[in-house]
Structures are given as C-alpha cells and as structure tokens.
Write a protein that holds these residues in place. Structure first.
Motif, PDB file in Angstrom:
ATOM      1  N   THR A  69       0.799  -1.230   0.000  1.00 54.36           N
ATOM      2  CA  THR A  69       0.000   0.000   0.000  1.00 54.36           C
ATOM      3  C   THR A  69       0.828   1.275   0.000  1.00 54.36           C
ATOM      4  OG1 THR A  69      -0.122   0.083   2.420  1.00 54.36           O
ATOM      5  CG2 THR A  69      -1.821  -1.200   1.269  1.00 54.36           C
ATOM      6  N   ARG A  71       1.949   2.807   2.738  1.00 56.92           N
ATOM      7  CA  ARG A  71       1.789   3.567   3.981  1.00 56.92           C
ATOM      8  C   ARG A  71       2.098   2.657   5.157  1.00 56.92           C
ATOM      9  NH1 ARG A  71      -3.934   6.263   5.511  1.00 56.92           N
ATOM     10  NH2 ARG A  71      -4.339   4.164   6.353  1.00 56.92           N
ATOM     11  N   THR A  74      -0.285  -0.348   7.024  1.00 52.32           N
ATOM     12  CA  THR A  74      -1.546  -0.292   6.278  1.00 52.32           C
ATOM     13  C   THR A  74      -1.656  -1.493   5.355  1.00 52.32           C
ATOM     14  OG1 THR A  74      -1.569   2.120   6.357  1.00 52.32           O
ATOM     15  CG2 THR A  74      -2.933   1.070   4.682  1.00 52.32           C
ATOM     16  N   GLY A  79      -1.685  -3.016  11.640  1.00 50.07           N
ATOM     17  CA  GLY A  79      -2.259  -1.685  11.519  1.00 50.07           C
ATOM     18  C   GLY A  79      -3.621  -1.557  12.174  1.00 50.07           C
ATOM     19  N   TYR A  83      -3.701   1.520  14.631  1.00 50.24           N
ATOM     20  CA  TYR A  83      -4.485   2.714  14.297  1.00 50.24           C
ATOM     21  C   TYR A  83      -5.721   2.839  15.181  1.00 50.24           C
ATOM     22  CZ  TYR A  83      -1.508   3.696  10.296  1.00 50.24           C
ATOM     23  OH  TYR A  83      -0.431   4.011   9.497  1.00 50.24           O
ATOM     24  N   PHE A  96      -9.909   4.270   9.741  1.00 47.49           N
ATOM     25  CA  PHE A  96      -8.886   3.423   9.142  1.00 47.49           C
ATOM     26  C   PHE A  96      -9.551   2.327   8.329  1.00 47.49           C
ATOM     27  CE2 PHE A  96      -6.105  -0.426   9.640  1.00 47.49           C
ATOM     28  CZ  PHE A  96      -5.138  -0.011   8.730  1.00 47.49           C
ATOM     29  N   ALA A  98      -7.568   0.515   5.973  1.00 46.69           N
ATOM     30  CA  ALA A  98      -6.451  -0.298   5.468  1.00 46.69           C
ATOM     31  C   ALA A  98      -6.066   0.038   4.037  1.00 46.69           C
ATOM     32  CB  ALA A  98      -6.767  -1.783   5.610  1.00 46.69           C
ATOM     33  N   ARG A  99      -6.262   1.286   3.655  1.00 50.94           N
ATOM     34  CA  ARG A  99      -5.793   1.731   2.349  1.00 50.94           C
ATOM     35  C   ARG A  99      -5.339   3.196   2.482  1.00 50.94           C
ATOM     36  NH1 ARG A  99     -11.613   2.132   1.547  1.00 50.94           N
ATOM     37  NH2 ARG A  99     -12.112   4.263   0.899  1.00 50.94           N
TER      38      ARG A  99
END
Length: 222
Positions: A69, A71, A74, A79, A83, A96, A98-99
């Motif tokens: 991704t 990031r 992520t 994550g 997050y 969040f 996941a992208r």
C-alpha cells in the motif's frame, strides 16, 4: 526498472524509490515489482505531520501490508490494532480502512520504520539495519517538537538507541518500560503483530496501557 545510480544522502530522512544500498532488499523488491506491478514495492516513507511530538517506530514494512500500500502499518493486521489505538488516544482521526486513501489522519504523531524496505520473511539483517539507520536518525532529527518515541519491538528499540549513540546495555527493552534519552522519552512495547496478539504475548489492554502512558506524557507538556 533501472536502479538509482547515486548513493542517497546520509542526511536524508527518506530513501529514494530505487534506493540501491542493500543488495538483498533490492533483489527482493525487484522480484515483487515483476510479480505485482501495481504494488508500492519501494521504501515506505514515514507518515504523519512533521510537527508532531510523538514518533512511533516499527521494524520494517510487511510484504502484503505497507510494501503493497505504501503507507506504514496499512494492509495487514498490525495496523488494525495500532491505528485503533491511536484513534482511541487522540493521536489519529478519521476512519482506518487499510488503504492509503482512507480518511485516517495522524494528530501530533508520526509513523516510521527502522528499515524502510520489506525484507524476506520480515527479517532484516544486522547490516541492513545498520545501513538504514541514518534515515531513522534523520527522521528523528527533523521533528522539531519531538518529545516521545514508541518503539514497537526490541529491534526498533535498539535502532532508536543506536541512532542516538546510546549503549544498548544502559536501556534494556521491556514491554511498558520507559527510558530517558537526552531530551526524549522512549516507551517500549511489544510489536502489534498478529503473531504476538494470537499467542497472547501482546493483548489490546497491554498495548493500550503503553499509549495511556504516552498520552499522559504528551498532555503534561501542554
């Protein structure tokens, strides 16, 4: 794709997309660029505002997470816990998903990794960690309001200390441990990986307890 011919500056905080410094990681990156051309497959840059008072340091990008991704944290399980915790303690807003184009934004915090490229089997070598360390040192040095660092795992802990020229024997890693390093406070946590959470090494409550300490530390500076 041709590799960059110039050696990255030792004072740069982010390696270039075609960073040539670690041959094994370059080879692994090129293999995955050929297999998955839509993925990031490059050093993953730090994420979050540069005027934040908190820096969170992980180990390295996950193959199908940040390496895909672009990031930090992520696209894989780590994550989700990280997050969610940052939102819970006011270090992030939004949602969040996941992208990298979701609505998540960090608040007063920045995320980075000790090693910026994905390593085979999620295991960077000692030499790769040493080679990437100047980027971590530069990242830390470019945060003018930095007061606290959270190290996710012993390797991140060791790399933060090494970036500051500190002896590892003077600051033993331990979940929930707190260390004073010059003007900075270093907080230790087990890494929020799926393996650690599935085996009970790290529970959400344990992770939250670390960030509760961090939140109290940051709030005391106001």
């Amino acid at each position: 794709m041709a590799l960059a011919s110039a050696t990255p500056s030792p004072t740069a905080a982010e390696p270039p997309r075609n960073c040539p410094l670690c041959p094994r990681l370059v080879s692994f990156r090129e293999t995955w660029r050929a297999a998955e051309p839509s993925w990031n497959n490059a050093p993953v840059p730090s994420f979050g505002p540069q005027d934040g008072r908190l820096l969170i340091v992980g180990l390295a990008p996950g193959l199908r997470g940040a390496n895909r991704t672009g990031r930090p944290f992520t696209g894989d399980y780590a994550g989700e816990l990280l997050y969610d915790t940052l939102i819970r303690f006011g270090f992030a807003t939004g949602r969040f998903e996941a992208r990298p184009d979701d609505t998540l934004r960090l608040v007063d915090a920045r995320l980075t990794n000790a090693v910026r490229c994905v390593p085979p089997e999620n295991k960077p070598t000692t030499e790769e960690m040493r080679t990437c360390r100047p980027f971590l040192a530069a990242t830390i040095g470019l945060l003018p309001r930095l007061s606290a660092i959270v190290a996710l795992g012993k390797i991140a802990h060791d790399q933060v200390l090494a970036a500051h020229g500190e002896k590892l024997s003077h600051h033993k890693f331990g979940h929930g441990a707190v260390h004073r390093i010059g003007d900075l406070t270093l907080f230790d946590s087990y890494h929020c990986s799926r393996y650690n959470t599935n085996t009970g090494v790290l529970t959400p409550a344990m992770f939250h307890a670390v960030f509760a300490k961090v939140r109290a530390h940051i709030d005391a500076l106001a």
